[in-house]
Design an enzyme around this catalytic site. Structure first.
Site, PDB file in Angstrom:
ATOM      1  N   CYS A 153      71.389  10.027  -3.182  1.00 10.46           N
ATOM      2  CA  CYS A 153      71.748  10.403  -1.815  1.00 10.46           C
ATOM      3  C   CYS A 153      72.979   9.609  -1.408  1.00 10.46           C
ATOM      4  CB  CYS A 153      70.588  10.109  -0.868  1.00 10.46           C
ATOM      5  SG  CYS A 153      70.730  10.987   0.707  1.00 10.46           S
ATOM      6  N   CYS A 163      73.497  12.182   4.956  1.00  9.18           N
ATOM      7  CA  CYS A 163      73.178  12.259   3.529  1.00  9.18           C
ATOM      8  C   CYS A 163      74.236  13.014   2.731  1.00  9.18           C
ATOM      9  CB  CYS A 163      71.808  12.915   3.336  1.00  9.18           C
ATOM     10  SG  CYS A 163      70.486  11.974   4.132  1.00  9.18           S
ATOM     11  N   LYS A 228      61.161  17.640   2.052  1.00  9.97           N
ATOM     12  CA  LYS A 228      61.410  16.393   2.782  1.00  9.97           C
ATOM     13  C   LYS A 228      61.637  16.740   4.246  1.00  9.97           C
ATOM     14  CE  LYS A 228      64.522  12.460   3.082  1.00  9.97           C
ATOM     15  NZ  LYS A 228      65.625  11.734   2.459  1.00  9.97           N
ATOM     16  N   ARG A 238      65.430   3.073   7.222  1.00  7.76           N
ATOM     17  CA  ARG A 238      66.842   3.179   7.624  1.00  7.76           C
ATOM     18  C   ARG A 238      67.389   1.823   8.019  1.00  7.76           C
ATOM     19  NH1 ARG A 238      66.567   9.001  10.750  1.00  7.76           N
ATOM     20  NH2 ARG A 238      66.029  10.178   8.874  1.00  7.76           N
ATOM     21  N   ARG A 250      69.065  14.358  11.310  1.00  7.35           N
ATOM     22  CA  ARG A 250      69.064  15.025  10.007  1.00  7.35           C
ATOM     23  C   ARG A 250      68.406  16.416  10.047  1.00  7.35           C
ATOM     24  NH1 ARG A 250      71.010  10.607   7.625  1.00  7.35           N
ATOM     25  NH2 ARG A 250      69.795   8.746   7.109  1.00  7.35           N
ATOM     26  N   GLU A 266      61.192  26.097  -0.206  1.00  7.13           N
ATOM     27  CA  GLU A 266      62.063  25.036  -0.749  1.00  7.13           C
ATOM     28  C   GLU A 266      61.576  24.572  -2.120  1.00  7.13           C
ATOM     29  OE1 GLU A 266      64.788  23.576  -0.095  1.00  7.13           O
ATOM     30  OE2 GLU A 266      65.279  23.803   2.012  1.00  7.13           O
ATOM     31  N   LYS A 281      57.306  14.724   1.419  1.00  7.12           N
ATOM     32  CA  LYS A 281      57.600  13.448   2.067  1.00  7.12           C
ATOM     33  C   LYS A 281      57.835  13.636   3.548  1.00  7.12           C
ATOM     34  CE  LYS A 281      61.293  10.139   2.163  1.00  7.12           C
ATOM     35  NZ  LYS A 281      62.660   9.941   1.836  1.00  7.12           N
TER      36      LYS A 281
HETATM   37  C1  PBG Z   1      67.551   8.909   1.898  1.00  3.59           C
HETATM   38  C2  PBG Z   1      66.107   8.581   1.961  1.00  3.59           C
HETATM   39  C3  PBG Z   1      65.337   8.235   3.084  1.00  3.59           C
HETATM   40  C4  PBG Z   1      64.087   7.859   2.581  1.00  3.59           C
HETATM   41  C5  PBG Z   1      64.125   8.032   1.211  1.00  3.59           C
HETATM   42  N1  PBG Z   1      65.376   8.500   0.851  1.00  3.59           N
HETATM   43  C6  PBG Z   1      65.684   8.126   4.513  1.00  3.59           C
HETATM   44  C7  PBG Z   1      66.146   9.314   5.252  1.00  3.59           C
HETATM   45  O1  PBG Z   1      66.096  10.448   4.792  1.00  3.59           O
HETATM   46  O2  PBG Z   1      66.620   9.078   6.357  1.00  3.59           O
HETATM   47  C8  PBG Z   1      62.944   7.353   3.396  1.00  3.59           C
HETATM   48  C9  PBG Z   1      61.997   6.460   2.660  1.00  3.59           C
HETATM   49  C10 PBG Z   1      61.083   5.696   3.541  1.00  3.59           C
HETATM   50  O3  PBG Z   1      61.098   5.826   4.780  1.00  3.59           O
HETATM   51  O4  PBG Z   1      60.277   4.924   2.996  1.00  3.59           O
HETATM   52  N2  PBG Z   1      67.902  10.188   2.176  1.00  3.59           N
END
Ligand code: PBG
Length: 361
Positions: A153, A163, A228, A238, A250, A266, A281
Site C-alpha cells: 500500500c 492509499c 476491506k 494509522r 477512504r 469484490e 477486514k
Molecule cells: C493500509 C492498511 C491499514 C490497515 C492495514 N493496512 C489502514 C487503513 O486502511 O487505513 C489497518 C490495520 C489495523 O488497523 O490493524 N492500507
C-alpha cells in the site's frame, strides 16, 4: 469443587455451604413429574474434559499471522502508545524479532512500513533500500522458514496519506495500480513469500499477478485484502503507521460497512484475478461477511482483527473491565468459527503462550 451425583440436573460445581433448594419440603420436582424429557445438551458441557472432546472450533497457533511495524533508523524498538505490547522496530532489529516469533511456533509475519520521507507517489514504498525491503532480507537471513507476508500500500508513504496516487485531486485507480505493482515486485525481489495488497483499487490483483509472473516470481502468493471496509477501527494503526489521510477519508476505495453483496463481488473479482487467499477486514464487526465468503468460495480466507479491535479490548482489560486472555481467545475463536482459515492478530505471541499452557475451559 465437583460434587458426585447421579442426577444430571444436580451435577454442578457447588460450594459446600450452599442451601439445597431441592431438598425443601413441598418443592415441585419437574424431574419426578417427567416434564423435561431426555434431551439434555448440558451433559456434554459437564466437565472441562467433555467440553474439550466435543469442541467444534480449535484455535491453533498454525493459523495465525503476526503483524509487525518496521520504521526507519537503526537500533529502534519503541512501544506503540495506542497498541500496548506492539513495537516499532528498525529493520536491523527484525532478525532477532523474527527468531523470537519463530521460537513461539508462529508461522508467519505481516510487515508494515513507515517512511522516512513522504512524497506524492509514495516512492519510498518500492525502494529496494526501503525499510520493509531491508526487513524482509533480515528476517529471511535469521529465520528462513518464517513466512514473510507484506502489506502492499502507499498510505504510509504518500504525503497526503491516501492509499493511492492523486490526479486532479482524485485518487486515480490505474496510476495507483501501477504503483502497487512496483511495490509488490520490490517486496518479492527482497524475498517476501506473500504480498498482500491493501489499497482496494480495482484490478490490482490481476496486475500484480501478471507482473510477478513475468518477472520470475510465479511462486509468490497474493493474499488480497478483498473485503476491506472503510472502518473506524483502524485508528490506532494509522497513528502507528503515520498513515491517516490529510484530507477526506477512504470511502471512495474501501467498502461501505453496510454492504455484504458488494464484498462477495469484490472477493469474486480478486479470486478471478488470481488471488491465492482473500481477506476480510476488520474481523469482529464483519463475521457475517467471513461466513458468507466461506460459503461462496473455496480459497483460504484470512480475517484481520485490526488495531482498534485489539486496542479496545486492551484498554478495557487495563481498567479491569474484562479479562484480556479470555476476551482475546473468545474473539479469535469466533473468527475461526465464522470460517476464517488464517487469522491476523497482534495477539499472536500471547496466543502462543496461552495455548501452550492449555488455556480454554
Ligand atoms: C493500509 C492498511 C491499514 C490497515 C492495514 N493496512 C489502514 C487503513 O486502511 O487505513 C489497518 C490495520 C489495523 O488497523 O490493524 N492500507
Amino acid at each position: 469443587m465437583w460434587h458426585a451425583c447421579s442426577d444430571l440436573t444436580e451435577c454442578e460445581p457447588r460450594a459446600p455451604d450452599v442451601h439445597d433448594v431441592a431438598s425443601e419440603p413441598g418443592k415441585i420436582s419437574v424431574t419426578k413429574m417427567g416434564i423435561i424429557g431426555s434431551q439434555r445438551p448440558r451433559r456434554l458441557r459437564r466437565t472441562s474434559a467433555i467440553r474439550r472432546l466435543v469442541r467444534e472450533t480449535r484455535l491453533s497457533i498454525d493459523q495465525l499471522l503476526y503483524p509487525m511495524f518496521v520504521v526507519p533508523g537503526s537500533g529502534v524498538e519503541d512501544e506503540i502508545g495506542s497498541m500496548p505490547g506492539q513495537f516499532h522496530r528498525s529493520a536491523d532489529r527484525m532478525g532477532d524479532s523474527a527468531r523470537a516469533v519463530e521460537a513461539l511456533g508462529i508461522q508467519g509475519v505481516l510487515l508494515f512500513g513507515r517512511s522516512a520521507t513522504k512524497s506524492p507517489d509514495g516512492s519510498e514504498a518500492s525502494d529496494h533500500d526501503g525499510v520493509v525491503q531491508r526487513a524482509i532480507e533480515q528476517i529471511k537471513r535469521a529465520a528462513p522458514e518464517l513466512i514473510v507476508c507484506t502489506d502492499v500500500c502507499l498510505c504510509a508513504y504518500t504525503d497526503h496519506g491516501h492509499c493511492g496516487v492523486l490526479h486532479r485531486g482524485m485518487i486515480d485507480n490505474d496510476l495507483s495500480v501501477s504503483r502497487m505493482v512496483e511495490v509488490a515486485l520490490s517486496h518479492a525481489q527482497a524475498g517476501a513469500d506473500i504480498v498482500a495488497p491493501s489499497d482496494m483499487m480495482d484490478g490490482r490483483v490481476g496486475a500484480i499477478r501478471t507482473v510477478l509472473d513475468a518477472e520470475g516470481f510465479g511462486s509468490i502468493s497474493i493474499m488480497a485484502y478483498a473485503a476491506k471496509y472503510a472502518s473506524a477501527f483502524y485508528g490506532p494503526f494509522r497513528e502507528a503507521s503515520d498513515s491517516a489521510p490529510l484530507f477526506g477519508d477512504r470511502h471512495t476505495y474501501q467498502l461501505d460497512p453496510a454492504n455484504v453483496r458488494e464484498a462477495i463481488r469484490e472477493v469474486g473479482l480478486d479470486v478471478a484475478e488470481g488471488a491465492d487467499m482473500v481477506m476480510v477486514k476488520p474481523a469482529l464487526p464483519y463475521l457475517d461477511v467471513v461466513a458468507r465468503v466461506r460459503a461462496t468460495y473455496d480459497v483460504p480466507i484470512a480475517a484481520y482483527l485490526v488495531s482498534g479491535e485489539f486496542a479496545a479490548i486492551k484498554a478495557a482489560a487495563a481498567r479491569g473491565w474484562l479479562n484480556e486472555e479470555d476476551a482475546a481467545l473468545e474473539a479469535l475463536t469466533s473468527i475461526s468459527r465464522a470460517g476464517a482459515d488464517v487469522i491476523i492478530t497482534y495477539w499472536a505471541p500471547d496466543v502462543a503462550v496461552w495455548l501452550d499452557k492449555g488455556s480454554g475451559s
